[in-house]
Design a protein around this motif. Structure first.
Motif, mmCIF file in Angstrom:
data_model
loop_
_atom_site.group_PDB
_atom_site.id
_atom_site.type_symbol
_atom_site.label_atom_id
_atom_site.label_comp_id
_atom_site.label_asym_id
_atom_site.label_seq_id
_atom_site.Cartn_x
_atom_site.Cartn_y
_atom_site.Cartn_z
ATOM 1 N N ALA A 1 0.900 -1.268 0.099
ATOM 2 C CA ALA A 1 0.146 -0.129 -0.042
ATOM 3 C C ALA A 1 0.805 1.111 -0.017
ATOM 4 C CB ALA A 1 -0.983 -0.193 1.205
ATOM 5 N N GLU A 2 2.345 1.171 0.461
ATOM 6 C CA GLU A 2 2.808 2.345 0.416
ATOM 7 C C GLU A 2 3.995 2.616 -0.416
ATOM 8 O OE1 GLU A 2 4.937 2.170 4.178
ATOM 9 O OE2 GLU A 2 3.045 1.607 5.216
ATOM 10 N N GLN A 3 3.965 1.574 -1.514
ATOM 11 C CA GLN A 3 5.187 1.310 -2.606
ATOM 12 C C GLN A 3 4.982 2.672 -3.462
ATOM 13 O OE1 GLN A 3 4.941 -2.469 -4.231
ATOM 14 N NE2 GLN A 3 5.784 -3.282 -2.392
ATOM 15 N N ILE A 4 3.762 2.811 -4.056
ATOM 16 C CA ILE A 4 3.767 3.848 -5.287
ATOM 17 C C ILE A 4 3.751 5.328 -4.641
ATOM 18 C CG2 ILE A 4 2.066 4.496 -6.852
ATOM 19 C CD1 ILE A 4 1.219 1.643 -7.477
ATOM 20 N N GLU A 5 3.124 5.201 -3.632
ATOM 21 C CA GLU A 5 3.123 6.712 -2.869
ATOM 22 C C GLU A 5 4.452 7.102 -2.317
ATOM 23 O OE1 GLU A 5 1.717 10.110 -1.671
ATOM 24 O OE2 GLU A 5 0.329 8.551 -2.421
ATOM 25 N N GLY A 6 5.161 5.978 -1.859
ATOM 26 C CA GLY A 6 6.569 6.252 -1.494
ATOM 27 C C GLY A 6 7.733 6.586 -2.794
ATOM 28 N N VAL A 7 7.511 5.984 -4.006
ATOM 29 C CA VAL A 7 8.356 6.196 -5.067
ATOM 30 C C VAL A 7 7.918 7.739 -5.578
ATOM 31 C CG1 VAL A 7 8.449 5.852 -7.658
ATOM 32 C CG2 VAL A 7 8.437 3.989 -6.033
ATOM 33 N N ALA A 8 6.679 7.925 -5.482
ATOM 34 C CA ALA A 8 6.046 9.536 -6.042
ATOM 35 C C ALA A 8 6.443 10.602 -4.959
ATOM 36 C CB ALA A 8 4.471 9.459 -6.135
ATOM 37 N N ASP A 9 6.370 10.215 -3.732
ATOM 38 C CA ASP A 9 6.796 11.217 -2.643
ATOM 39 C C ASP A 9 8.312 11.394 -2.477
ATOM 40 O OD1 ASP A 9 6.144 12.783 -0.245
ATOM 41 O OD2 ASP A 9 7.366 11.231 0.627
#
Length: 77
Positions: A23-31
């Motif tokens: 759940a945190e992977q895509i948000e982490g990359v974008a952030d």
């Protein structure tokens, strides 16, 4: 920066976040890209990916929707 180097760096970020909860992977990359890549790098990222996402990890491609696209400023602005 060369397109290959930029692609490599984006994919390295995705490799790091692959160890995080899904759940945190895509948000982490974008952030990460939003915080640490200057507008020129983000502009170049979109110039490349608007043409083709070939060579980018799927997580990077998915994160593009959350990466801030820099505003283009014309020479008279």
């Amino acid at each position: 920066m060369s397109p290959d180097k930029l692609r490599y760096q984006a994919n390295q970020i995705a490799t790091f976040f692959a160890s995080q909860p899904e759940a945190e992977q895509i948000e982490g990359v974008a952030d990460h890209i939003n915080k640490f890549w200057d507008p020129r790098m983000r502009t170049q990222l979109f110039e490349i990916t608007d043409e083709s996402t070939e060579g980018f990890k799927p997580m990077v491609v998915a994160a593009l929707e959350k990466v801030r696209r820099p505003e283009t400023v014309g020479p008279n602005n």
